[in-house]
Design an enzyme around this catalytic site. Structure first.
Site, PDB file in Angstrom:
ATOM      1  N   SER A   1      -0.968 -13.506  29.242  1.00 26.28           N
ATOM      2  CA  SER A   1      -0.196 -14.699  29.593  1.00 26.28           C
ATOM      3  C   SER A   1       0.664 -14.340  30.791  1.00 26.28           C
ATOM      4  CB  SER A   1       0.652 -15.179  28.413  1.00 26.28           C
ATOM      5  OG  SER A   1       1.414 -14.117  27.865  1.00 26.28           O
TER       6      SER A   1
ATOM      7  N   GLU B   1       4.171 -15.379  33.378  1.00 31.18           N
ATOM      8  CA  GLU B   1       5.405 -16.128  33.598  1.00 31.18           C
ATOM      9  C   GLU B   1       5.550 -16.488  35.071  1.00 31.18           C
ATOM     10  OE1 GLU B   1       9.373 -15.138  31.759  1.00 31.18           O
ATOM     11  OE2 GLU B   1       9.859 -14.751  33.875  1.00 31.18           O
TER      12      GLU B   1
ATOM     13  N   THR C   1      10.123 -20.541  33.861  1.00 27.24           N
ATOM     14  CA  THR C   1      11.500 -20.194  33.547  1.00 27.24           C
ATOM     15  C   THR C   1      12.481 -21.310  33.905  1.00 27.24           C
ATOM     16  OG1 THR C   1      11.949 -19.195  35.699  1.00 27.24           O
ATOM     17  CG2 THR C   1      10.988 -17.778  34.003  1.00 27.24           C
TER      18      THR C   1
ATOM     19  N   ALA D   1      19.269 -19.726  36.217  1.00 28.28           N
ATOM     20  CA  ALA D   1      20.534 -19.352  35.592  1.00 28.28           C
ATOM     21  C   ALA D   1      21.450 -20.569  35.494  1.00 28.28           C
ATOM     22  CB  ALA D   1      21.218 -18.258  36.407  1.00 28.28           C
TER      23      ALA D   1
ATOM     24  N   GLY E   1      20.198 -18.545  27.228  1.00 24.00           N
ATOM     25  CA  GLY E   1      20.434 -18.733  28.649  1.00 24.00           C
ATOM     26  C   GLY E   1      21.629 -17.942  29.141  1.00 24.00           C
ATOM     27  N   ASP E   2      21.687 -17.747  30.447  1.00 26.57           N
ATOM     28  CA  ASP E   2      22.790 -17.020  31.061  1.00 26.57           C
ATOM     29  C   ASP E   2      23.948 -17.961  31.370  1.00 26.57           C
ATOM     30  OD1 ASP E   2      21.295 -14.638  31.083  1.00 26.57           O
ATOM     31  OD2 ASP E   2      20.311 -15.236  32.963  1.00 26.57           O
TER      32      ASP E   2
ATOM     33  N   ALA F   1      25.343 -23.838  19.911  1.00 26.74           N
ATOM     34  CA  ALA F   1      26.194 -22.660  20.032  1.00 26.74           C
ATOM     35  C   ALA F   1      25.402 -21.374  20.211  1.00 26.74           C
ATOM     36  CB  ALA F   1      27.095 -22.546  18.797  1.00 26.74           C
TER      37      ALA F   1
ATOM     38  N   ASP G   1      20.117  -6.209  17.938  1.00 28.59           N
ATOM     39  CA  ASP G   1      19.083  -7.016  18.576  1.00 28.59           C
ATOM     40  C   ASP G   1      17.964  -7.350  17.589  1.00 28.59           C
ATOM     41  OD1 ASP G   1      20.255  -7.177  21.103  1.00 28.59           O
ATOM     42  OD2 ASP G   1      19.421  -5.260  21.721  1.00 28.59           O
TER      43      ASP G   1
ATOM     44  N   LYS H   1      16.284 -15.486  14.455  1.00 30.26           N
ATOM     45  CA  LYS H   1      15.520 -16.458  15.233  1.00 30.26           C
ATOM     46  C   LYS H   1      14.174 -16.761  14.579  1.00 30.26           C
ATOM     47  CE  LYS H   1      16.181 -14.279  19.293  1.00 30.26           C
ATOM     48  NZ  LYS H   1      16.221 -14.043  20.770  1.00 30.26           N
TER      49      LYS H   1
ATOM     50  N   PHE I   1      16.854  -5.526  38.876  1.00 24.67           N
ATOM     51  CA  PHE I   1      16.556  -6.342  37.698  1.00 24.67           C
ATOM     52  C   PHE I   1      16.849  -5.549  36.423  1.00 24.67           C
ATOM     53  CE2 PHE I   1      12.921  -8.900  35.511  1.00 24.67           C
ATOM     54  CZ  PHE I   1      13.872  -9.661  34.836  1.00 24.67           C
TER      55      PHE I   1
ATOM     56  N   HIS J   1       1.980  -9.870  28.300  1.00 26.96           N
ATOM     57  CA  HIS J   1       2.638 -10.967  29.018  1.00 26.96           C
ATOM     58  C   HIS J   1       3.186 -10.430  30.334  1.00 26.96           C
ATOM     59  CE1 HIS J   1       4.705 -14.825  29.396  1.00 26.96           C
ATOM     60  NE2 HIS J   1       5.796 -14.171  29.769  1.00 26.96           N
TER      61      HIS J   1
END
Length: 285
Positions: free
Chosen positions: A7, A9, A40, A43, A100-101, A117, A153, A160, A211, A259
């Site tokens: 896949s 991005e 994507t 930001a 999100g950032d 939230a 994490d 999630k 990055f 990916h």
């Protein structure tokens, strides 16, 4: 080894030249038969409309299964779920749900007063619809906000998944062992959805290091030494060799889906996929 599923991005274009680059990238990579492609969000949600336009164009013109990124940033719950409705009407069946950032100029992430939230709340709301596959982010090395805790994490990824996520895509990494340790920790925590390794073909060594610093990816000494020795002239060849080796190491460890973060530049990703046995008809060589 069997030929892996892949896949890709992409990111949405901000101007005409960038649009041509995206369409050239899609045209080059679509014949490889990706399981899906993702688009994507900028930001702070800055490319919300551009993302929607890119998603629908890729779906309509290239017959690709597109997973649209969606964040909790700078929007109410109703506004966010309206975006999901619009995607569903356009035939989109997959969402990459992310926190999100922080918006530009904002030091730390903060929820919209009427918004979700966390990514967990966003995932729960999308899952209640029952018509979307939900992919989420995962971090094989500590997320910058997790205070260096890989265990935190993994625990958050479990939340999630329990909320309705159906697969996860990892941040990029340099060593296959990093991914395998994370995968083993996820299995031990009861996470049973597919975890897809995120692969970054290194288009620019300087860019990759920048990055990595932003997202908490460790840059190993062997990579620094290798790129220093290769110089600018040998950077592209080395990048391809490193990426192919990483992919093959992952495949040897049982990974069946890769990916790729293309950065809207198809050449290196295409070369790596060819080395892995993929050809433009989507079948193995």
């Amino acid at each position: 080894m069997s030929t892996p599923a892949v896949s890709f991005e992409f990111f949405p274009p901000r101007n005409l030249d960038a649009s041509f680059r995206l369409w050239d990238t899609a045209r080059a990579l679509a014949p490889l038969g990706p399981e899906f492609v993702s688009v994507t969000y900028g930001a702070g949600g800055t490319t919300r409309q551009l993302t929607h336009e890119a998603v629908t164009a890729l779906s309509n013109h290239y017959n690709l299964n597109v997973a649209a990124h969606l964040t909790c940033v700078d929007a109410s719950r109703d506004e966010t779920m309206q975006i999901v409705d619009e995607y569903a009407k356009a035939g989109v069946k997959e969402i990459v749900a992310l926190r999100g950032d922080a918006p530009k100029g904002q030091a730390e992430w903060a929820a919209h007063p009427e918004g979700f939230a966390s990514s967990v709340e966003l995932i729960e709301a999308i899952a209640k619809r029952g018509d979307m596959k939900i992919r989420v982010g995962a971090y094989p090395e500590p997320h910058p906000d997790s205070n260096g805790s890989s265990a935190a994490d993994v625990a958050f990824l479990k939340r999630k998944v329990d909320a309705g996520a159906t697969s996860a895509i990892t941040q990029f990494f340099f060593d296959a062992g990093t991914f395998f340790r994370f995968r083993d920790a996820c299995v031990a925590a009861g996470i049973d959805v597919p975890i897809l390794p995120g692969i970054l073909p290194i288009q620019s060594w300087a860019g990759a290091r920048k990055f990595a610093a932003l997202c908490g990816t460790n840059v190993p000494d062997w990579a620094i030494d290798a790129f220093d020795a290769a110089g600018k002239e040998g950077e592209a060849k080395l990048a391809e060799e490193i990426c192919v080796k990483l992919c093959n190491d992952l495949r040897s460890g049982g990974v069946e889906h890769l990916h790729f973060y293309t950065l809207n530049k198809p050449e290196l990703t295409l070369a790596v996929c060819h080395e892995l046995g993929l050809r433009e008809d989507g079948l193995a060589a």
